[in-house]
Write an enzyme that holds these catalytic residues in place. Structure first.
Site, short mmCIF file in Angstrom:
data_model
loop_
_atom_site.label_atom_id
_atom_site.label_comp_id
_atom_site.label_asym_id
_atom_site.label_seq_id
_atom_site.Cartn_x
_atom_site.Cartn_y
_atom_site.Cartn_z
N SER A 168 -3.10 -3.41 -6.84
CA SER A 168 -2.42 -2.11 -6.90
C SER A 168 -3.43 -0.96 -6.87
O SER A 168 -4.22 -0.86 -5.95
CB SER A 168 -1.55 -2.07 -8.17
OG SER A 168 -0.61 -1.01 -8.10
N ASP A 171 3.99 -4.75 -4.76
CA ASP A 171 2.86 -4.58 -5.68
C ASP A 171 2.30 -5.91 -6.18
O ASP A 171 3.03 -6.74 -6.73
CB ASP A 171 3.34 -3.75 -6.87
CG ASP A 171 2.19 -3.15 -7.66
OD1 ASP A 171 1.25 -3.90 -7.98
OD2 ASP A 171 2.25 -1.96 -7.98
#
Length: 296
Positions: free
Chosen positions: A38, A185
């Site tokens: 991320s 993510d």
């Protein structure tokens, strides 16, 4: 001394990484390999491309995060249509501007695809919801999707890893047999992939330093769950943290810089400059305290 470094996710809280990098740089450590999930993937990609800490600091401080909130054009005329896109496109913002920004910053260093980097130097973690797998880019591209890793854009990989569910629309990878995989993510399945550089024998080639935007697992307070929304938040948080917390409990915590970040929401793209400064100070201080006694 050369080390490998791994960054956790954390959204806008990643400004704390800048301060940590400043303290690490003062100790004259050189990064042999870098990895992240991320927001951590953004820092990892910039370091892999050859950016120095001061350059990354300058890039992020000049950045207006609000520019990344690129809703579909229709939403500007019909505000209520965002719920339509949330349902059918599985996100509110497209994330295209974010990906283009990453692309242009890497291009300044002549870096476009994983083929432009030394093999194994950068690893980015994403979550494949279609296959139900944690995927490491570029390592798994050929095996899982039949894609040439050397031609895969790094900016796309970072955008995928930072695709916070329901906030950004998920990206897709067209794999074998033209099947589409929904990618979100990487923090959903591993928000802190400190394990990513260990070989098959679990022996480390060189020191691995982790930088994590949270307290140590044993210092995490229990959650108060009083209603369905509390439970939904707890479910999502547990999915993100359980795998890594179990690993960290078995690995050497002495190799991880924990940076507790309070009262800063992951997707607060309206973050004030004062908060950014405090985050960097926190990262700088925590890393300095850690490195004072770190034994490689």
């Amino acid at each position: 001394m050369k080390i490998d470094i791994v960054f956790s996710g954390g959204g806008v809280k990643a400004f704390a990484f800048i301060g940590a990098l400043e303290s690490i740089q003062k100790k004259n450590y050189e990064f042999e390999r870098v990895a992240g999930t991320s927001a951590g993937a953004i820092l990892a990609a910039f370091l892999a491309a050859g950016y120095k800490t001061a350059e990354i600091n300058s890039l992020l401080n000049k950045l207006d995060l609000h520019e990344f909130l690129d809703t579909p054009r229709l939403s500007k005329f019909l505000p209520g249509s965002k719920w339509f896109f949330l349902y059918f496109q599985m996100g509110i913002y497209r994330g295209d501007k974010f990906e283009k920004w990453i692309y242009h910053q890497l291009a300044k260093k002549g870096i476009y695809t994983f083929g432009d980097l030394k093999r194994g130097y950068l690893k980015v973690v994403v979550s494949d919801l279609t296959l139900g797998k944690l995927v490491i880019l570029p390592d798994d591209l050929e095996r899982v999707y039949g894609i040439d890793p050397s031609a895969f854009p790094i900016a796309k990989a970072v955008r995928m890893s930072a695709g916070f569910p329901y906030f950004f629309m998920p990206k897709k990878i067209i794999g074998n047999k033209n099947e589409k995989s929904i990618i979100v993510d990487g923090g959903l399945l591993s928000n802190f992939p400190i394990w990513v550089f260990e070989n098959d024998t679990s022996r480390r080639i060189r020191p691995i330093l982790g930088v994590k935007l949270s307290d140590s697992p044993e210092h995490t307070p229990p959650r108060k769950i009083k209603n369905a929304l509390d439970m939904l938040h707890a479910l999502f948080t547990t999915m993100k943290q359980a795998h890594d917390a179990r690993y960290i409990s078995k690995s050497q915590k002495d190799n991880i810089i924990f940076i507790p970040v309070k009262n800063v929401h992951t997707t607060n793209f309206m973050i004030e400059d004062e908060v950014k400064v405090k985050l960097m100070e926190s990262g700088r201080d925590e890393a300095a305290k850690f490195l004072k006694y770190w034994s490689t």
